[in-house]
Design a protein around this motif. Structure first.
Motif, PDB file in Angstrom:
ATOM      1  N   LEU A  42       0.820  -1.212   0.000  1.00 29.90           N
ATOM      2  CA  LEU A  42       0.000   0.000   0.000  1.00 29.90           C
ATOM      3  C   LEU A  42       0.852   1.260   0.000  1.00 29.90           C
ATOM      4  CD1 LEU A  42      -2.784  -1.100   2.491  1.00 29.90           C
ATOM      5  CD2 LEU A  42      -3.046  -0.686   0.042  1.00 29.90           C
ATOM      6  N   ARG A  43       1.959   1.271   0.752  1.00 31.96           N
ATOM      7  CA  ARG A  43       2.841   2.445   0.761  1.00 31.96           C
ATOM      8  C   ARG A  43       3.405   2.711  -0.624  1.00 31.96           C
ATOM      9  NH1 ARG A  43       4.413   0.497   5.749  1.00 31.96           N
ATOM     10  NH2 ARG A  43       6.134  -0.639   4.835  1.00 31.96           N
ATOM     11  N   ARG A  44       3.769   1.668  -1.350  1.00 37.20           N
ATOM     12  CA  ARG A  44       4.346   1.816  -2.684  1.00 37.20           C
ATOM     13  C   ARG A  44       3.306   2.177  -3.737  1.00 37.20           C
ATOM     14  NH1 ARG A  44       7.563  -3.422  -3.560  1.00 37.20           N
ATOM     15  NH2 ARG A  44       7.723  -3.894  -1.374  1.00 37.20           N
ATOM     16  N   SER A  45       2.031   1.933  -3.466  1.00 35.57           N
ATOM     17  CA  SER A  45       1.001   2.146  -4.486  1.00 35.57           C
ATOM     18  C   SER A  45       0.689   3.612  -4.737  1.00 35.57           C
ATOM     19  CB  SER A  45      -0.295   1.431  -4.082  1.00 35.57           C
ATOM     20  OG  SER A  45      -0.933   2.114  -3.030  1.00 35.57           O
ATOM     21  N   ALA A  46       1.083   4.506  -3.845  1.00 35.32           N
ATOM     22  CA  ALA A  46       0.807   5.939  -3.968  1.00 35.32           C
ATOM     23  C   ALA A  46      -0.694   6.210  -4.026  1.00 35.32           C
ATOM     24  CB  ALA A  46       1.530   6.532  -5.183  1.00 35.32           C
ATOM     25  N   LEU A  51       1.429   3.724   7.931  1.00 26.13           N
ATOM     26  CA  LEU A  51       0.388   4.180   7.002  1.00 26.13           C
ATOM     27  C   LEU A  51      -0.348   5.401   7.524  1.00 26.13           C
ATOM     28  CD1 LEU A  51      -1.073   0.711   5.985  1.00 26.13           C
ATOM     29  CD2 LEU A  51       0.399   2.193   4.618  1.00 26.13           C
ATOM     30  N   GLY A  52       0.266   6.113   8.460  1.00 21.74           N
ATOM     31  CA  GLY A  52      -0.371   7.287   9.035  1.00 21.74           C
ATOM     32  C   GLY A  52      -1.091   6.952  10.321  1.00 21.74           C
ATOM     33  N   GLU A  53      -1.811   7.952  10.827  1.00 18.92           N
ATOM     34  CA  GLU A  53      -2.519   7.778  12.084  1.00 18.92           C
ATOM     35  C   GLU A  53      -3.768   6.930  11.882  1.00 18.92           C
ATOM     36  OE1 GLU A  53      -4.553  10.463  15.610  1.00 18.92           O
ATOM     37  OE2 GLU A  53      -3.277  11.407  14.116  1.00 18.92           O
ATOM     38  N   PRO A  54      -3.903   5.857  12.652  1.00 19.79           N
ATOM     39  CA  PRO A  54      -5.088   5.011  12.487  1.00 19.79           C
ATOM     40  C   PRO A  54      -6.320   5.635  13.133  1.00 19.79           C
ATOM     41  CG  PRO A  54      -3.666   4.131  14.194  1.00 19.79           C
ATOM     42  CD  PRO A  54      -2.955   5.317  13.608  1.00 19.79           C
ATOM     43  N   LEU A  55      -7.464   5.354  12.522  1.00 17.48           N
ATOM     44  CA  LEU A  55      -8.732   5.743  13.123  1.00 17.48           C
ATOM     45  C   LEU A  55      -9.094   4.703  14.171  1.00 17.48           C
ATOM     46  CD1 LEU A  55     -10.821   6.658   9.973  1.00 17.48           C
ATOM     47  CD2 LEU A  55      -9.976   8.220  11.709  1.00 17.48           C
ATOM     48  N   ARG A  56      -9.508   5.160  15.311  1.00 16.68           N
ATOM     49  CA  ARG A  56      -9.891   4.251  16.394  1.00 16.68           C
ATOM     50  C   ARG A  56     -11.354   3.878  16.187  1.00 16.68           C
ATOM     51  NH1 ARG A  56      -8.664   5.779  22.432  1.00 16.68           N
ATOM     52  NH2 ARG A  56      -7.262   4.045  22.287  1.00 16.68           N
ATOM     53  N   LEU A  57     -11.626   2.583  15.989  1.00 12.71           N
ATOM     54  CA  LEU A  57     -12.982   2.100  15.748  1.00 12.71           C
ATOM     55  C   LEU A  57     -13.353   0.999  16.721  1.00 12.71           C
ATOM     56  CD1 LEU A  57     -13.015   1.558  11.872  1.00 12.71           C
ATOM     57  CD2 LEU A  57     -13.696   3.587  13.124  1.00 12.71           C
ATOM     58  N   SER A  58     -14.635   0.884  16.923  1.00  9.30           N
ATOM     59  CA  SER A  58     -15.206  -0.279  17.574  1.00  9.30           C
ATOM     60  C   SER A  58     -16.491  -0.576  16.810  1.00  9.30           C
ATOM     61  CB  SER A  58     -15.511  -0.031  19.054  1.00  9.30           C
ATOM     62  OG  SER A  58     -16.205  -1.165  19.564  1.00  9.30           O
ATOM     63  N   ALA A  59     -16.402  -1.465  15.846  1.00  4.66           N
ATOM     64  CA  ALA A  59     -17.555  -1.778  15.014  1.00  4.66           C
ATOM     65  C   ALA A  59     -18.688  -2.334  15.857  1.00  4.66           C
ATOM     66  CB  ALA A  59     -17.164  -2.766  13.924  1.00  4.66           C
ATOM     67  N   GLU A  60     -18.364  -3.116  16.856  1.00  3.87           N
ATOM     68  CA  GLU A  60     -19.391  -3.725  17.698  1.00  3.87           C
ATOM     69  C   GLU A  60     -20.183  -2.679  18.477  1.00  3.87           C
ATOM     70  OE1 GLU A  60     -19.856  -7.099  21.222  1.00  3.87           O
ATOM     71  OE2 GLU A  60     -17.891  -6.714  20.328  1.00  3.87           O
ATOM     72  N   HIS A  61     -19.494  -1.638  18.948  1.00  4.06           N
ATOM     73  CA  HIS A  61     -20.146  -0.606  19.754  1.00  4.06           C
ATOM     74  C   HIS A  61     -20.474   0.643  18.947  1.00  4.06           C
ATOM     75  CE1 HIS A  61     -19.357  -3.000  23.279  1.00  4.06           C
ATOM     76  NE2 HIS A  61     -18.083  -3.108  22.926  1.00  4.06           N
TER      77      HIS A  61
END
Length: 169
Positions: free
Chosen positions: A11-15, A42-52
């Motif tokens: 993914l980093r190489r794909s631009a 890949l940068g700052e991740p988004l914090r998720l909780s799909a269940e909640h």
């Protein structure tokens, strides 16, 4: 995992734009996974909780401009796309003369049984190895479209997956 690192490298190489989301990141227990996601580069991740349902608004906020940009690009591409559905009479005539142009190229689909050499045929026509081939059946999973200029005629050639009887699918 090693696979995560491998895909992150691709993914980093794909631009391309990458949205990194860390799921199951609720509460204190999710902190470790969030920090691991940072290590993928890949940068700052988004914090998720799909269940909640946590972090979904933030994800939508990040995705909205990307979706709008993709829709605008799709509309521009659609305006230049060749006509795909043409009514043909019993003799194969469309009722209107059609000279292939870059906007409306001659369209050819290569169709046949699995492992019959469709991709190899197209590679031979092109004079280069553009499509993946091999002795195993099922390498081509979906139809693939290639734009070429064949002897001065703008052409779009479609490589299709092998046709099988419904009972064998």
């Amino acid at each position: 995992t090693p696979n995560d690192e491998l895909f992150a490298d691709i993914l980093r190489r794909s631009a391309k734009t990458v949205v990194l989301a860390a799921n199951k990141a609720e509460g204190q227990a999710g902190e470790a996974g969030l920090y691991e996601a940072f290590s993928l580069g890949l940068g700052e991740p988004l914090r998720l909780s799909a269940e909640h349902g946590e972090g979904m608004a933030e994800l939508a906020g990040v995705l909205r401009p990307l979706i709008e940009a993709a829709a605008a690009t799709a509309q521009a591409d659609e305006a230049e796309a060749p006509v795909m559905d043409v009514d043909v009479d019993e003799e194969g005539e469309t009722g209107a003369a059609h000279t292939p142009t870059p906007a409306r190229p001659l369209q050819v689909a290569v169709v046949g049984r699995p492992n019959a050499g469709k991709s190899t045929l197209i590679n031979t026509i092109l004079g280069e190895d553009r499509l993946l081939t091999g002795p195993e059946a099922g390498i081509t999973r979906d139809a693939i479209s290639l734009k070429i200029d064949w002897q001065g005629t703008p052409t779009r050639i479609f490589d299709t997956a092998g046709m099988r009887k419904k009972a064998k699918v």
